[in-house]
Design a protein around this motif. Structure first.
Motif, PDB file in Angstrom:
ATOM      1  N   UNK A  14      -6.281  -1.185 -12.334  1.00 50.74           N
ATOM      2  CA  UNK A  14      -7.697  -1.467 -12.557  1.00 50.74           C
ATOM      3  C   UNK A  14      -8.544  -0.244 -12.240  1.00 50.74           C
ATOM      4  N   UNK A  15      -8.332   0.328 -11.065  1.00 53.59           N
ATOM      5  CA  UNK A  15      -9.191   1.428 -10.632  1.00 53.59           C
ATOM      6  C   UNK A  15      -8.470   2.289  -9.604  1.00 53.59           C
ATOM      7  N   UNK A  16      -8.705   3.593  -9.699  1.00 56.22           N
ATOM      8  CA  UNK A  16      -8.226   4.518  -8.681  1.00 56.22           C
ATOM      9  C   UNK A  16      -9.426   4.843  -7.806  1.00 56.22           C
ATOM     10  N   UNK A  17      -9.476   4.249  -6.621  1.00 55.48           N
ATOM     11  CA  UNK A  17     -10.597   4.440  -5.712  1.00 55.48           C
ATOM     12  C   UNK A  17     -10.347   5.554  -4.725  1.00 55.48           C
ATOM     13  N   UNK A  18     -11.280   5.711  -3.772  1.00 59.80           N
ATOM     14  CA  UNK A  18     -11.154   6.755  -2.757  1.00 59.80           C
ATOM     15  C   UNK A  18     -10.036   6.474  -1.762  1.00 59.80           C
ATOM     16  N   UNK A  19      -9.877   5.200  -1.395  1.00 64.90           N
ATOM     17  CA  UNK A  19      -8.900   4.861  -0.362  1.00 64.90           C
ATOM     18  C   UNK A  19      -7.655   4.167  -0.897  1.00 64.90           C
ATOM     19  N   UNK A  20      -7.759   3.500  -2.053  1.00 62.38           N
ATOM     20  CA  UNK A  20      -6.592   2.799  -2.595  1.00 62.38           C
ATOM     21  C   UNK A  20      -6.701   2.663  -4.105  1.00 62.38           C
ATOM     22  N   UNK A  21      -5.577   2.301  -4.691  1.00 60.65           N
ATOM     23  CA  UNK A  21      -5.512   2.040  -6.128  1.00 60.65           C
ATOM     24  C   UNK A  21      -5.498   0.526  -6.305  1.00 60.65           C
ATOM     25  N   UNK A  22      -6.438  -0.003  -7.086  1.00 58.14           N
ATOM     26  CA  UNK A  22      -6.484  -1.441  -7.354  1.00 58.14           C
ATOM     27  C   UNK A  22      -5.596  -1.745  -8.552  1.00 58.14           C
ATOM     28  N   UNK A  23      -4.656  -2.658  -8.349  1.00 56.32           N
ATOM     29  CA  UNK A  23      -3.690  -3.011  -9.395  1.00 56.32           C
ATOM     30  C   UNK A  23      -3.619  -4.525  -9.494  1.00 56.32           C
ATOM     31  N   UNK A  24      -3.582  -5.032 -10.720  1.00 54.35           N
ATOM     32  CA  UNK A  24      -3.405  -6.472 -10.921  1.00 54.35           C
ATOM     33  C   UNK A  24      -2.058  -6.714 -11.609  1.00 54.35           C
ATOM     34  N   UNK A  25      -1.429  -7.819 -11.222  1.00 54.55           N
ATOM     35  CA  UNK A  25      -0.168  -8.226 -11.849  1.00 54.55           C
ATOM     36  C   UNK A  25      -0.247  -9.706 -12.204  1.00 54.55           C
ATOM     37  N   UNK A  26       0.489 -10.094 -13.246  1.00 56.45           N
ATOM     38  CA  UNK A  26       0.499 -11.488 -13.684  1.00 56.45           C
ATOM     39  C   UNK A  26       1.240 -12.397 -12.717  1.00 56.45           C
ATOM     40  N   UNK A  27       2.226 -11.884 -12.063  1.00 51.31           N
ATOM     41  CA  UNK A  27       3.083 -12.700 -11.193  1.00 51.31           C
ATOM     42  C   UNK A  27       2.317 -13.286 -10.012  1.00 51.31           C
ATOM     43  N   UNK A  28       2.757 -14.458  -9.600  1.00 53.69           N
ATOM     44  CA  UNK A  28       2.176 -15.124  -8.440  1.00 53.69           C
ATOM     45  C   UNK A  28       2.744 -14.510  -7.158  1.00 53.69           C
ATOM     46  N   UNK A  29       1.984 -14.594  -6.055  1.00 52.77           N
ATOM     47  CA  UNK A  29       2.489 -14.054  -4.790  1.00 52.77           C
ATOM     48  C   UNK A  29       3.455 -15.022  -4.100  1.00 52.77           C
ATOM     49  N   UNK A  30       4.528 -15.350  -4.791  1.00 53.27           N
ATOM     50  CA  UNK A  30       5.507 -16.306  -4.292  1.00 53.27           C
ATOM     51  C   UNK A  30       6.871 -15.629  -4.270  1.00 53.27           C
ATOM     52  N   UNK A  31       7.533 -15.656  -3.120  1.00 54.61           N
ATOM     53  CA  UNK A  31       8.889 -15.126  -2.962  1.00 54.61           C
ATOM     54  C   UNK A  31       9.047 -13.695  -3.462  1.00 54.61           C
ATOM     55  N   UNK A  32       8.030 -12.876  -3.267  1.00 58.72           N
ATOM     56  CA  UNK A  32       8.122 -11.468  -3.633  1.00 58.72           C
ATOM     57  C   UNK A  32       7.972 -11.169  -5.114  1.00 58.72           C
ATOM     58  N   UNK A  33       7.584 -12.145  -5.920  1.00 55.27           N
ATOM     59  CA  UNK A  33       7.452 -11.919  -7.361  1.00 55.27           C
ATOM     60  C   UNK A  33       6.369 -10.888  -7.670  1.00 55.27           C
ATOM     61  N   UNK A  34       5.240 -10.974  -6.987  1.00 59.67           N
ATOM     62  CA  UNK A  34       4.156 -10.015  -7.221  1.00 59.67           C
ATOM     63  C   UNK A  34       4.574  -8.615  -6.766  1.00 59.67           C
ATOM     64  N   UNK A  35       5.311  -8.519  -5.672  1.00 59.04           N
ATOM     65  CA  UNK A  35       5.804  -7.221  -5.207  1.00 59.04           C
ATOM     66  C   UNK A  35       6.771  -6.609  -6.218  1.00 59.04           C
ATOM     67  N   UNK A  36       7.658  -7.415  -6.779  1.00 59.08           N
ATOM     68  CA  UNK A  36       8.597  -6.931  -7.793  1.00 59.08           C
ATOM     69  C   UNK A  36       7.853  -6.439  -9.028  1.00 59.08           C
ATOM     70  N   UNK A  37       6.844  -7.193  -9.444  1.00 57.08           N
ATOM     71  CA  UNK A  37       6.051  -6.803 -10.614  1.00 57.08           C
ATOM     72  C   UNK A  37       5.296  -5.502 -10.342  1.00 57.08           C
ATOM     73  N   UNK A  38       4.783  -5.349  -9.120  1.00 59.00           N
ATOM     74  CA  UNK A  38       4.085  -4.119  -8.739  1.00 59.00           C
ATOM     75  C   UNK A  38       5.015  -2.921  -8.825  1.00 59.00           C
TER      76      UNK A  38
END
Length: 137
Positions: A65-89
């Motif tokens: 989404x955006x490269x900010x000063x302190x972090x990069x904002x990223x969106x993923x379709x996966x839900x934050x369940x059992x590491x699915x969002x981490x895997x997608x990231x």
């Protein structure tokens, strides 16, 4: 001066899941930065790049989404369940940077939206330029 402390645990993304790397020793590294040099991208002495990420799971698209000063904002379709969002990231970051999936590791923030990801095998300038060109803002 800002001091960032990264607690590192070692997870490796496999084809279907994230698992602990048996050969990796958990460690804590402290990076001291000048205030003017605060960036979401940090080069580490072992040659890898640390990226500070703010993750937004459950989105319509996988995107930077955006490269900010302190972090990069990223969106993923996966839900934050059992590491699915981490895997997608990790898969998205491997695709964007051109690094192998095994070279993209989640260092901290396993259950948080704020994460630190390590990317090996690519240079800092290459990572920065690829993130900037992939950013929607």
């Amino acid at each position: 001066m800002h001091t960032r402390k990264f607690a590192t645990s070692c997870l490796v993304m496999g084809k279907r899941s994230i698992k602990a790397d048996k050969n990796c020793k958990a460690q804590t590294s402290t990076e001291t930065l000048n205030k003017a040099q605060v960036s979401p991208f940090q080069s580490v002495s072992d040659g890898s790049i640390l990226v500070a990420v703010h993750l937004k799971p459950g989105a319509k698209f996988d995107e930077i989404i955006e490269v900010g000063e302190a972090s990069v904002s990223i969106s993923v379709k996966s839900a934050p369940v059992e590491g699915q969002a981490n895997s997608a990231l990790l898969a998205l970051l491997a695709e964007v940077t051109g690094a192998k999936k095994s070279r993209v590791l989640l260092k901290s923030g396993h259950k948080s939206r704020d994460k630190v990801v390590s990317i090996s095998g690519v240079s800092l300038s290459e990572v920065e330029s690829r993130f900037m060109s992939s950013s929607s803002k």
